[in-house]
Write an enzyme that holds these catalytic residues in place. Structure first.
Site, mmCIF file in Angstrom:
data_model
loop_
_atom_site.group_PDB
_atom_site.id
_atom_site.type_symbol
_atom_site.label_atom_id
_atom_site.label_comp_id
_atom_site.label_asym_id
_atom_site.label_seq_id
_atom_site.Cartn_x
_atom_site.Cartn_y
_atom_site.Cartn_z
ATOM 1 N N GLY A 64 0.842 -1.190 0.000
ATOM 2 C CA GLY A 64 0.000 0.000 0.000
ATOM 3 C C GLY A 64 0.870 1.230 0.000
ATOM 4 N N GLY A 65 0.251 2.364 0.357
ATOM 5 C CA GLY A 65 0.978 3.618 0.323
ATOM 6 C C GLY A 65 2.141 3.675 1.282
ATOM 7 N N ASP A 178 -2.721 7.195 13.528
ATOM 8 C CA ASP A 178 -3.292 6.634 12.302
ATOM 9 C C ASP A 178 -4.082 5.360 12.609
ATOM 10 O OD1 ASP A 178 -3.860 6.527 9.612
ATOM 11 O OD2 ASP A 178 -2.043 5.426 9.084
ATOM 12 N N LYS A 180 -6.889 3.010 12.219
ATOM 13 C CA LYS A 180 -7.855 2.716 11.165
ATOM 14 C C LYS A 180 -7.982 1.201 11.039
ATOM 15 C CE LYS A 180 -4.212 3.253 7.652
ATOM 16 N NZ LYS A 180 -3.786 3.997 6.450
ATOM 17 N N PRO A 181 -9.009 0.695 10.377
ATOM 18 C CA PRO A 181 -9.227 -0.756 10.345
ATOM 19 C C PRO A 181 -8.063 -1.549 9.764
ATOM 20 C CG PRO A 181 -11.228 0.386 9.679
ATOM 21 C CD PRO A 181 -10.165 1.435 9.799
ATOM 22 N N ASN A 183 -5.021 -0.992 10.132
ATOM 23 C CA ASN A 183 -3.904 -1.000 11.066
ATOM 24 C C ASN A 183 -4.204 -1.801 12.327
ATOM 25 O OD1 ASN A 183 -1.972 0.376 9.655
ATOM 26 N ND2 ASN A 183 -2.468 2.386 10.499
ATOM 27 N N ASP A 196 1.743 -0.562 13.160
ATOM 28 C CA ASP A 196 2.268 0.636 12.497
ATOM 29 C C ASP A 196 2.357 1.865 13.387
ATOM 30 O OD1 ASP A 196 2.668 -0.806 10.263
ATOM 31 O OD2 ASP A 196 1.135 0.149 9.046
#
Length: 948
Positions: A64-65, A178, A180-181, A183, A196
């Protein structure tokens, strides 16, 4: 490879033939090259390739990014890891890279069961940054959401675990930024893992919004984060609220077709309530999510601890508290639970029996199980009261918390009615270990339940929240994984004026958390010395907190002053006199001023005059006599304590140490046996019993105490080291090797490394042996024996000649210096001869051997070593003669045959004839060379843990 002379197989780490004795030249062996990572055409790593000579790439897990992630095998530690390679644009700026490394290093210090562990942060030679992390079987919350909304109970369970992990990070000053699902992973065992940490800060600082910040990340930003303002832990609470909303509804609360539309929604629009989107969600849960998503940080939960409190009450089915917004439903959570609407994974502590008893082995069961059975009692809880925390605590408040923890620990340990249900770890053990988290407590202390406390002072009131965590160990693939579950939490809010009532009320609440009925009044005769004066009790607790953990002379002065204040406030407070006695003992040990010992004895006598049943004061008196060398008077004091309470553990241990100091090992052994009978879970009692049996030469009898010590205290190396020493004394050196290896996995000590080096050398494991001897040199500095042993290892390692020569030369220098002091040392002469011989100094070696033989050595092992040197310098006749003398003196041929330098001599017909004539047993397993085997008596007891 094969031997060039006899075609026999030769080990990879050897350069001589074990059959014919031929020594390989450097050119005979082709050393294996280092395999580097093999890139594919697009620059990614090829599956099956090696990375940095350590990791074998297994498969790609995702990209991913923020980079690409591979599953890899760590070939050194034999575990699977996740390798995350960051995009070059994220770390191209050297300042950004430095900031990232600093942040990632801080995150790598997080050790919590709900946080993905970070093993390593590094970069390749071409500047490619990567992170080695824990690799888990499971799926991310993003994967779960794609299948639709989750049940409310599962969401609450996941939320509680995430909050637990975030709370640990926030307490250390680390904000994720950050959440989020994608992570958050949920393992196959149902354990949530936050991933992360630190990467979001890197993306923000380097302003790589296209690669590092996607639409998905923007949707979870807090308003203050979207505005570019300073953020704190409350931004993680907002992001978690978004995640919970999505888990419960299957959609995000703030949406838009493009980035700026999403940001506008976050900043200016209200979200649609969870209960409107999914009417099956209880309003109490919806209220929690709503509060997380308040746009103003001051309107949200102010800490994850506060959020955790609501989740705990939610999971406990509390009907006393409502979480609904004004006008919302008033259905209680307990009713929802009974109706099956809310199925929370955290059990209700008040109605569930203790069902999970776990292994208490912190080192892997695969290591431990090789030499000990899984016979840990499975019918009791093993409990540690962890140090309490207090936000913004002053030094005095910190001492108050420490004193309360130790006082409660002693009280629980002294209550007879709970002894058949649980075992409470002494406070001194927790303090010395320095552990503060449940997982560390299991690893270092072997407990399966922890009680932690958080204190707050609210004006004239104290707020205390006690929390029970259960630690389970699930074994998968031969390794253990910790599962920490928050069982229950109990808040206490009381005026400071009621402080003295905490002596009983907090104990009752602890009993509730531990599912045992506690009636302090039932123990009133043993638990003596209460005070009705709050200031006296408060001063006592602060004094205890200054005394333990001891941090220096200033703390000791403060403890003496506070115990004096407690006595001033309540002159009949016997426990204050008892603790003053302890403080005086420490002052005596600190200053060697006898007046402090006398003062300590005097205050203990005063305590006994006021309350004859205060056995704690009698024990302290015995301790003062013992540490001041008055062993007879100490034994008398301990005996009086045991007349009142024959099972008082610390008096029995004190008596054992006093008898041992007098040289009366039989009485010392019996005292330690009585201590073991009084409390079979006290690891110190087993340690001292094993040591006393060792001193008496009862090696077989000493095995069981040291085995039990390992079982109870698997996180310290002493038990393993001592058990290995016992096995060695019994000639069971393969078992000694296994136990010493387990010891080495915990701690490196001079004796364990030295003895393992000798064992590895005799097994022809020369590389491993060299590693051990290098550790010895790191630990203890240079000495001729260790340098010589290391040189011998290098001598038999391929391409090790240069290292061997350097070590032999240094060993000779140190040995000759020592020879000036002890010119008749036969062992030193023999070893110096061996060193010179290996360096090609035949004449020097011959002269030293002749000098040594002139002293008439009779040790058969030494004779074999000298024969080895003679044969190496070309004098086979002398070597054969010395071997004959060694065989006649009782050495086993197996010992001769394990000398690598004697391989050629073994083929000599004269040696075979000697064997035929001797008819000796060839099964001797003793070692050719060994440093003195160490039995450690280093465990320090502070004693007197019972609140008596």
């Amino acid at each position: 490879m094969e031997c060039p002379e006899c075609s026999s197989e030769i080990r990879d780490d050897s350069h001589f033939c074990r059959v014919c004795g031929s020594r390989l030249q450097n050119g005979d062996r082709v050393r294996p090259g280092h395999t580097q990572a093999v890139p594919c055409s697009d620059g990614d790593l090829m599956i099956g390739s090696s990375f940095l000579d350590r990791y074998t790439i297994v498969e790609e897990l995702g990209r991913g990014g923020m980079g690409v992630v591979y599953k890899a095998e760590d070939t050194k530690l034999r575990r699977h890891v996740a390798l995350k390679f960051l995009p070059p644009e994220l770390t191209r700026d050297p300042h950004a890279k430095e900031r990232f490394v600093h942040e990632a290093q801080a995150a790598s210090g997080l050790d919590h069961p709900n946080i993905c562990i970070v093993y390593e942060i590094d970069e390749t030679g071409d500047g490619q940054m990567f992170i080695s992390m824990g690799c888990y079987d499971g799926e991310t919350l993003k994967d779960k959401i794609e299948r639709g909304p989750l049940e409310a109970g599962e969401v609450v369970d996941i939320a509680a675990q995430i909050v637990d992990g975030l709370e640990d990070a926030h307490d250390r000053g680390i904000v994720h930024r950050d959440i989020k699902p994608s992570n958050i992973m949920v393992t196959a065992k149902g354990q949530a893992k936050i991933m992360d940490f630190g990467l979001a800060k890197l993306a923000g600082q380097t302003r790589i919004t296209k690669a590092g910040t996607t639409m998905g990340t923007i949707a979870y930003m807090s308003p203050e984060q979207a505005r570019g303002e300073d953020i704190d832990q409350r931004t993680d609470i907002w992001s978690l609220g978004v995640v919970l909303y999505e888990l419960l509804t299957g959609e995000q609360p703030f949406k838009g077709e493009y980035d700026q539309a999403v940001i506008y929604s976050i900043l200016h629009e209200d979200h649609r309530p969870v209960t409107e989107v999914n009417r099956g969600v209880p309003s109490e849960i919806g209220a929690i999510v709503d509060r997380c998503l308040k746009k103003g940080p001051d309107d949200r939960y102010q800490s994850t601890g506060e959020l955790a409190g609501d989740l705990i009450q939610l999971s406990n089915g509390s009907s006393a508290r409502r979480f609904g917004r004004p006008g919302g439903t008033t259905r209680s959570l307990s009713a929802l639970s009974r109706a099956g609407v809310l199925r929370v994974g955290i059990p209700v502590a008040a109605i569930i029996a203790v069902a999970i008893i776990v292994s208490v082995f912190p080192v892997g069961r695969d290591i431990f199980g090789r030499f000990l059975g899984n016979d840990v009692p499975a019918s009791r809880l093993f409990v540690a009261l962890l140090p309490w925390t207090m936000e913004g605590a002053t030094a005095e408040e910190r001492a108050f918390c420490d004193g309360m923890t130790r006082d409660l620990t002693g009280t629980l340990r002294g209550l007879d009615q709970i002894q058949d249900r649980l075992w409470v770890l002494p406070a001194s053990n927790v303090e010395r270990s320095g552990v503060t988290s449940p997982t560390d407590a299991r690893k270092e202390l072997g407990v399966n339940v922890t009680i932690s406390g958080k204190m707050r002072r609210l004006g004239e009131r104290y707020q205390l929240t006690l929390t029970r965590n259960d630690i389970d160990v699930e074994i998968e693939g031969g390794t253990g994984a910790d599962i920490v579950r928050k069982r229950a939490s109990r808040p206490i809010l009381d005026p400071i004026a009621n402080l003295s009532t905490w002596q009983d009320s907090v104990v009752v609440i602890l009993g509730e958390l531990l599912d045992v009925q506690v009636d302090p009044d039932a123990e009133s005769e043993r638990v003596t010395g209460r005070t009705p004066v709050p200031r006296a009790y408060g001063a006592l607790l602060k004094g205890i907190g200054h005394l333990y953990p001891y941090r220096g002379e200033q703390d000791l002065e403060s403890a003496v002053a506070l115990f004096g204040e407690a006595i001033k406030q309540d002159s009949s407070y016997t426990r204050a006199y008892e603790w003053m006695g302890r403080a005086c003992m420490h002052k005596y040990l600190e200053t060697d001023d006898r007046s402090w010992a006398d003062r300590g004895i005097a205050v203990c006598e005063q305590a006994l005059r006021i309350g004859p049943g205060n056995i704690g004061a009698g024990y302290v008196m015995g301790e003062i006599h013992r540490v001041s060398g008055e062993y007879g008077r100490a034994i008398e004091a301990y005996a009086k304590v045991m007349e009142t309470d024959g099972s008082y553990l610390w008096a029995q241990l004190g008596a054992g140490k006093a008898y041992s100091s007098l040289g009366n090992l039989p009485e010392a052994t019996e005292a330690y046996r009585r201590a073991v009978e009084s409390d079979s879970m006290c690891y110190e009692a087993h340690h001292y019993l094993g040591f006393a049996l060792y001193q008496r030469g009862s090696y077989e009898d000493a095995i069981e105490p040291f085995r039990k010590l390992i079982q109870l205290k698997p996180g310290i190396s002493t038990g393993y080291a001592n058990l290995g020493g016992i096995y060695f004394h019994l000639g069971r050196w393969e078992e000694a090797r296994d136990v010493w290896e387990a010891s080495l996995a915990i701690d490196s000590t001079h004796y364990v490394c030295s003895n393992l080096g000798a064992i590895y050398f005799n097994e022809a494991r020369y590389i491993d042996a060299a590693r051990m001897y290098r550790k010895v040199l790191e630990i203890s500095g240079e000495d001729y024996l260790t340098l010589g042993a290391l040189a011998e290892c290098y001598f038999w390692i391929p391409a090790g000649e240069d290292d061997a020569r350097e070590c032999f030369q240094r060993a000779i220098v140190l040995g000759e210096e020592k020879l000036q002091e002890t010119p008749d040392d036969v062992v030193l002469l023999a070893y110096l001869a061996a060193y010179h011989g290996k360096l090609g100094g035949g004449p020097e070696a011959r002269d030293l051997l002749e000098t040594a033989l002139g002293h008439g050595p009779t040790d058969p092992s030494l004779l074999v070593a000298m024969a080895d040197t003679y044969d190496y310098i070309g004098n086979r006749e002398k070597a054969v003669a010395l071997i004959r003398r060694a065989l006649d003196a009782g050495v086993s041929p197996s010992r001769v045959e394990r000398f690598p330098g004697l391989r050629r001599l073994l083929a000599d017909p004269r040696y075979r004839k000697m064997l035929d004539e001797s008819h000796r047993d060839t099964t001797d397993l003793s070692l050719n060379r060994i440093q003195p085997t160490h039995i450690d008596c280093s465990i320090v007891l502070e004693g007197g843990e019972n609140r008596a």
